[in-house]
Design a protein around this motif. Structure first.
Motif, short mmCIF file in Angstrom:
data_model
loop_
_atom_site.label_atom_id
_atom_site.label_comp_id
_atom_site.label_asym_id
_atom_site.label_seq_id
_atom_site.Cartn_x
_atom_site.Cartn_y
_atom_site.Cartn_z
N ASP A 260 32.53 35.75 36.13
CA ASP A 260 33.54 36.00 35.11
C ASP A 260 34.88 36.22 35.81
OD1 ASP A 260 35.24 37.04 33.17
OD2 ASP A 260 33.81 38.55 32.46
N PRO A 261 35.87 35.36 35.60
CA PRO A 261 37.15 35.53 36.27
C PRO A 261 37.81 36.88 35.99
CG PRO A 261 37.02 33.37 35.24
CD PRO A 261 35.83 34.15 34.78
N ALA A 262 37.50 37.51 34.86
CA ALA A 262 38.08 38.81 34.53
C ALA A 262 37.63 39.90 35.50
CB ALA A 262 37.73 39.19 33.10
N LYS A 263 36.57 39.66 36.28
CA LYS A 263 36.15 40.63 37.30
C LYS A 263 37.27 40.89 38.29
CE LYS A 263 32.09 42.16 36.50
NZ LYS A 263 31.90 43.59 36.32
N ALA B 147 45.68 34.11 49.99
CA ALA B 147 45.97 33.56 48.66
C ALA B 147 46.66 34.61 47.79
CB ALA B 147 44.69 33.10 47.98
N GLU B 148 47.53 34.14 46.94
CA GLU B 148 48.18 34.99 45.95
C GLU B 148 47.47 34.78 44.62
OE1 GLU B 148 52.55 35.58 43.88
OE2 GLU B 148 52.41 34.56 45.81
N ARG B 149 47.24 35.88 43.90
CA ARG B 149 46.57 35.80 42.60
C ARG B 149 47.58 36.00 41.49
NH1 ARG B 149 43.66 39.23 38.80
NH2 ARG B 149 44.20 41.06 40.02
N MET B 150 47.50 35.14 40.50
CA MET B 150 48.34 35.24 39.31
C MET B 150 47.42 35.10 38.10
SD MET B 150 51.23 32.61 40.70
CE MET B 150 50.17 31.77 41.87
N GLY B 151 47.87 35.54 36.95
CA GLY B 151 47.07 35.42 35.75
C GLY B 151 46.27 36.67 35.47
N ALA B 152 45.43 36.58 34.46
CA ALA B 152 44.60 37.71 34.06
C ALA B 152 43.45 37.21 33.20
CB ALA B 152 45.43 38.73 33.26
N GLY B 153 42.43 38.03 33.09
CA GLY B 153 41.27 37.70 32.25
C GLY B 153 40.61 36.40 32.69
N ALA B 154 40.34 35.54 31.73
CA ALA B 154 39.66 34.27 32.01
C ALA B 154 40.57 33.25 32.69
CB ALA B 154 39.10 33.69 30.73
N GLU B 155 41.87 33.50 32.67
CA GLU B 155 42.82 32.53 33.23
C GLU B 155 43.46 33.08 34.51
OE1 GLU B 155 45.39 31.51 29.98
OE2 GLU B 155 43.78 30.40 28.98
N GLN B 156 42.78 32.84 35.60
CA GLN B 156 43.24 33.28 36.92
C GLN B 156 43.75 32.07 37.69
OE1 GLN B 156 43.04 36.52 38.09
NE2 GLN B 156 41.89 37.34 36.36
N ASP C 180 39.50 43.98 37.60
CA ASP C 180 38.98 45.28 38.02
C ASP C 180 39.60 45.61 39.38
OD1 ASP C 180 36.50 47.34 37.90
OD2 ASP C 180 36.64 46.49 39.93
N TRP C 181 40.00 46.85 39.58
CA TRP C 181 40.68 47.23 40.83
C TRP C 181 39.86 46.82 42.06
CZ3 TRP C 181 45.41 48.65 42.15
CH2 TRP C 181 45.60 49.17 43.42
N THR C 182 38.61 47.22 42.10
CA THR C 182 37.77 46.88 43.26
C THR C 182 37.41 45.41 43.26
OG1 THR C 182 36.91 49.14 43.30
CG2 THR C 182 35.69 47.50 44.56
N GLY C 183 37.17 44.82 42.10
CA GLY C 183 36.86 43.39 42.03
C GLY C 183 37.99 42.54 42.59
N GLY C 184 39.22 42.87 42.25
CA GLY C 184 40.37 42.14 42.80
C GLY C 184 40.50 42.33 44.30
#
Length: 134
Positions: free
Chosen positions: A27-30, A47-56, A33-37
């Protein structure tokens, strides 16, 4: 003493280009989560992460690799990847390893730093781990 604050280096706006598409195994929304990210960042440290929830969106400026996820009613989520580094494949393996360990908080991780490198590990030094760039 406070460190001098500074902005990240300038980068171009990401162009979301076509790539290889498949169902996501997590699940991309994981990643929200602070530890999941944090665990995901171990898998793709540049890598840089952008987005949230299902759209990462993951984007590695140095290699041009990118991955993006989206909801899909047939398979829950899909991921599109392109570039020499399969960012989402790495993130999936690492997040699944964390999930199998019952999603422990960051306090259950440790770090070893030596003359040959840096390694973050889970549980004990010989437990599952991730080498970090030096």
């Amino acid at each position: 003493m406070f460190a001098r604050p500074h902005d990240r280096p300038p980068r171009p706006t990401p162009a979301l280009l076509p790539g290889d598409e498949r169902p996501s195994r997590i699940d991309p929304a994981k990643l929200d989560d602070w530890t999941g990210g944090w665990v995901a960042q171990l898998a793709a440290p540049s890598a840089e992460r952008m987005g949230a929830g299902a759209e990462q969106i993951l984007w590695d400026v140095s290699t041009g690799s990118q991955a993006r996820t989206a909801p899909n009613p047939k398979v829950a989520w899909t991921v599109v990847q392109r570039g020499p580094v399969r960012l989402w494949d790495r993130v999936e393996r690492t997040v699944r390893r964390w999930q199998v360990a019952d999603e422990p908080h960051q306090e259950k991780f440790g770090m070893t730093v030596s003359a040959v490198g840096q390694r973050v590990w889970l549980g004990t030094e010989d437990g599952p781990g991730w080498g970090l760039p030096i």
